[in-house]
Design an enzyme around this catalytic site. Sequence first.
Site, PDB file in Angstrom:
ATOM      1  N   ASP A   1       0.844  -1.196   0.000  1.00 39.78           N
ATOM      2  CA  ASP A   1       0.000   0.000   0.000  1.00 39.78           C
ATOM      3  C   ASP A   1       0.881   1.248   0.000  1.00 39.78           C
ATOM      4  O   ASP A   1       2.017   1.210   0.465  1.00 39.78           O
ATOM      5  CB  ASP A   1      -0.909   0.007   1.242  1.00 39.78           C
ATOM      6  CG  ASP A   1      -2.138  -0.879   1.054  1.00 39.78           C
ATOM      7  OD1 ASP A   1      -2.284  -1.450  -0.047  1.00 39.78           O
ATOM      8  OD2 ASP A   1      -2.929  -1.003   2.002  1.00 39.78           O
TER       9      ASP A   1
ATOM     10  N   ASP B   1       1.009   3.707   1.812  1.00 32.15           N
ATOM     11  CA  ASP B   1       1.391   4.302   3.095  1.00 32.15           C
ATOM     12  C   ASP B   1       2.170   3.324   3.970  1.00 32.15           C
ATOM     13  O   ASP B   1       2.288   3.521   5.176  1.00 32.15           O
ATOM     14  CB  ASP B   1       0.147   4.794   3.842  1.00 32.15           C
ATOM     15  CG  ASP B   1      -0.834   3.672   4.125  1.00 32.15           C
ATOM     16  OD1 ASP B   1      -0.650   2.581   3.558  1.00 32.15           O
ATOM     17  OD2 ASP B   1      -1.778   3.874   4.896  1.00 32.15           O
TER      18      ASP B   1
ATOM     19  N   ARG C   1      -3.125 -12.299   9.181  1.00 38.24           N
ATOM     20  CA  ARG C   1      -4.503 -12.226   9.662  1.00 38.24           C
ATOM     21  C   ARG C   1      -5.039 -13.646   9.761  1.00 38.24           C
ATOM     22  O   ARG C   1      -4.490 -14.557   9.156  1.00 38.24           O
ATOM     23  CB  ARG C   1      -5.372 -11.417   8.686  1.00 38.24           C
ATOM     24  CG  ARG C   1      -5.022  -9.933   8.624  1.00 38.24           C
ATOM     25  CD  ARG C   1      -5.380  -9.210   9.907  1.00 38.24           C
ATOM     26  NE  ARG C   1      -5.073  -7.788   9.861  1.00 38.24           N
ATOM     27  CZ  ARG C   1      -3.979  -7.238  10.374  1.00 38.24           C
ATOM     28  NH1 ARG C   1      -3.061  -7.993  10.964  1.00 38.24           N
ATOM     29  NH2 ARG C   1      -3.785  -5.936  10.304  1.00 38.24           N
TER      30      ARG C   1
ATOM     31  N   ASN D   1     -12.697  -3.109  -0.929  1.00 42.34           N
ATOM     32  CA  ASN D   1     -12.934  -3.676   0.394  1.00 42.34           C
ATOM     33  C   ASN D   1     -12.377  -5.071   0.645  1.00 42.34           C
ATOM     34  O   ASN D   1     -11.920  -5.369   1.740  1.00 42.34           O
ATOM     35  CB  ASN D   1     -14.442  -3.706   0.683  1.00 42.34           C
ATOM     36  CG  ASN D   1     -14.964  -2.338   1.022  1.00 42.34           C
ATOM     37  OD1 ASN D   1     -14.293  -1.598   1.723  1.00 42.34           O
ATOM     38  ND2 ASN D   1     -16.130  -1.992   0.515  1.00 42.34           N
ATOM     39  N   CYS D   2     -12.477  -5.935  -0.360  1.00 39.47           N
ATOM     40  CA  CYS D   2     -12.207  -7.349  -0.089  1.00 39.47           C
ATOM     41  C   CYS D   2     -11.040  -7.909  -0.890  1.00 39.47           C
ATOM     42  O   CYS D   2     -10.762  -9.110  -0.822  1.00 39.47           O
ATOM     43  CB  CYS D   2     -13.443  -8.186  -0.406  1.00 39.47           C
ATOM     44  SG  CYS D   2     -14.948  -7.564   0.347  1.00 39.47           S
ATOM     45  N   GLU D   3     -10.375  -7.037  -1.670  1.00 38.22           N
ATOM     46  CA  GLU D   3      -9.345  -7.532  -2.588  1.00 38.22           C
ATOM     47  C   GLU D   3      -8.235  -8.302  -1.915  1.00 38.22           C
ATOM     48  O   GLU D   3      -7.763  -9.311  -2.439  1.00 38.22           O
ATOM     49  CB  GLU D   3      -8.707  -6.348  -3.311  1.00 38.22           C
ATOM     50  CG  GLU D   3      -9.584  -5.722  -4.340  1.00 38.22           C
ATOM     51  CD  GLU D   3      -8.993  -4.434  -4.852  1.00 38.22           C
ATOM     52  OE1 GLU D   3      -8.369  -3.717  -4.051  1.00 38.22           O
ATOM     53  OE2 GLU D   3      -9.165  -4.144  -6.036  1.00 38.22           O
ATOM     54  N   ASP D   4      -7.813  -7.816  -0.757  1.00 37.69           N
ATOM     55  CA  ASP D   4      -6.671  -8.469  -0.117  1.00 37.69           C
ATOM     56  C   ASP D   4      -7.034  -9.865   0.410  1.00 37.69           C
ATOM     57  O   ASP D   4      -6.253 -10.804   0.281  1.00 37.69           O
ATOM     58  CB  ASP D   4      -6.072  -7.591   0.985  1.00 37.69           C
ATOM     59  CG  ASP D   4      -7.129  -7.015   1.919  1.00 37.69           C
ATOM     60  OD1 ASP D   4      -8.327  -7.249   1.682  1.00 37.69           O
ATOM     61  OD2 ASP D   4      -6.756  -6.333   2.890  1.00 37.69           O
TER      62      ASP D   4
ATOM     63  N   SER E   1      -6.509   3.398   6.119  1.00 36.37           N
ATOM     64  CA  SER E   1      -6.404   2.045   5.586  1.00 36.37           C
ATOM     65  C   SER E   1      -6.993   1.033   6.568  1.00 36.37           C
ATOM     66  O   SER E   1      -7.283  -0.088   6.206  1.00 36.37           O
ATOM     67  CB  SER E   1      -4.949   1.702   5.288  1.00 36.37           C
ATOM     68  OG  SER E   1      -4.203   1.762   6.473  1.00 36.37           O
TER      69      SER E   1
ATOM     70  N   LYS F   1     -17.429  -5.414   8.223  1.00 34.81           N
ATOM     71  CA  LYS F   1     -17.228  -5.459   6.771  1.00 34.81           C
ATOM     72  C   LYS F   1     -16.267  -6.598   6.412  1.00 34.81           C
ATOM     73  O   LYS F   1     -16.482  -7.312   5.434  1.00 34.81           O
ATOM     74  CB  LYS F   1     -16.666  -4.115   6.305  1.00 34.81           C
ATOM     75  CG  LYS F   1     -16.539  -3.980   4.813  1.00 34.81           C
ATOM     76  CD  LYS F   1     -17.885  -3.812   4.149  1.00 34.81           C
ATOM     77  CE  LYS F   1     -17.870  -4.442   2.761  1.00 34.81           C
ATOM     78  NZ  LYS F   1     -19.212  -4.595   2.202  1.00 34.81           N
TER      79      LYS F   1
END
Length: 351
Positions: free
Chosen positions: A181, A183, A211, A277-280, A311, A318
């Site tokens: 990302d 940042d 995660r 939202n869910c790409e990762d 981020s 969600k």
Amino acid sequence: MSSTLIGIRDDTVDGLYSPAKQKAANRGNYTSRSALFLRRAPQLLAAVKFKLLLAFSLLCLAIFLSSKLSSFMGWIPDRASLVSSPYRGSYTVLINTWRRNSPLKRTAAHYASCVGADAIHVVWSEIEPPSERLKSDLDRAVKLKSWRPDIRVEIEENGGGGSGRFKPIDEVRTDAIFSVDDDVIVPCSSLEFAFSVWKTAPLTMVGFVPRMHWLDLDLLKSGGVFHRYGGWLSVWWMGSYSMVLSKAAFFHKKYLDLYTNEMPSPLQDYLARERQNCEDIAMSMVVANASGTPPLWVKGKIQEIGSWGTSNGKGKEKRNECLNDLLSFYETVPLLSTNVKIVNARQEWVW
Ligand SMILES: *[C@@H]1O[C@H](CO)[C@@H](O)[C@H](O)[C@H]1NC(C)=O
């Protein structure tokens, strides 16, 4: 024969070397010495402490010097392979950006300064196209920091969101993609280490942000199936994980193609609707489904330079929703849990 032996024994008992006498003499000596020792104990203790401290400092100095010496003497096994095969020894940095005023220039310049970076590609997901000014600034910042005169920085325009984050890029020359990302700053040393880990396991995802997911047992009892998404706190508590996020991870470039072109179209539609939202999570599932292996978490300090909350603004609910929606497209749960955390042996003090 026997007479001489007896003679010798007599001699030792009666002569100067009588063990009993010696012991007695020693004992006398010891008591007077121990009294002296007790009186001088504080000074002696201080001296011992000082010596210990001195020895410890010398040890630290020796360790420090030897670590410097090893690079000074050229004991860096990776350098050679870097020179002989430029594309296998390097990676392409894929920076994801979707905010105005992002720290993109700083991030791009940082990654350009790492030895293994072959090219920088910026995935531009804002509605407005990047300005010419930004393009030239970015180019200058990257060229200034890179050790490769031919480093390229390209902006891939994405038409404002959609599921274009992992679109394959024709010009990518390396097998390895480092997805990050805009940042997130990973120090070059950690990056090179993670890259060396990826080279040993090129089919899986190797990253810095683990995660986890788990089955909600309360819901299971009532007949439902619901998975929960766990953040770093859960990973820390449970000591296990099943995803590493693409905000800072290596993966093989073939997964870009798999993600964009091979996914079932209902899943693609879903991701297009959800935008960023869910790409990762989806990428973690694509890699796990194709490779059948869990991801690898590499220890490393990463720095988030963006404003707090942008981020991380994706709420917990969600993320739960994404996880469960995405899982519904798979026959079985593709994600695999693991407890492996990879550390650099050169930086560990205790065996
Ligand atoms: C998961 O992998 C299998 C086998 O390679 C493939 O047939 C299937 O389409 C994949 N699932 C998804 C949702 O991509």
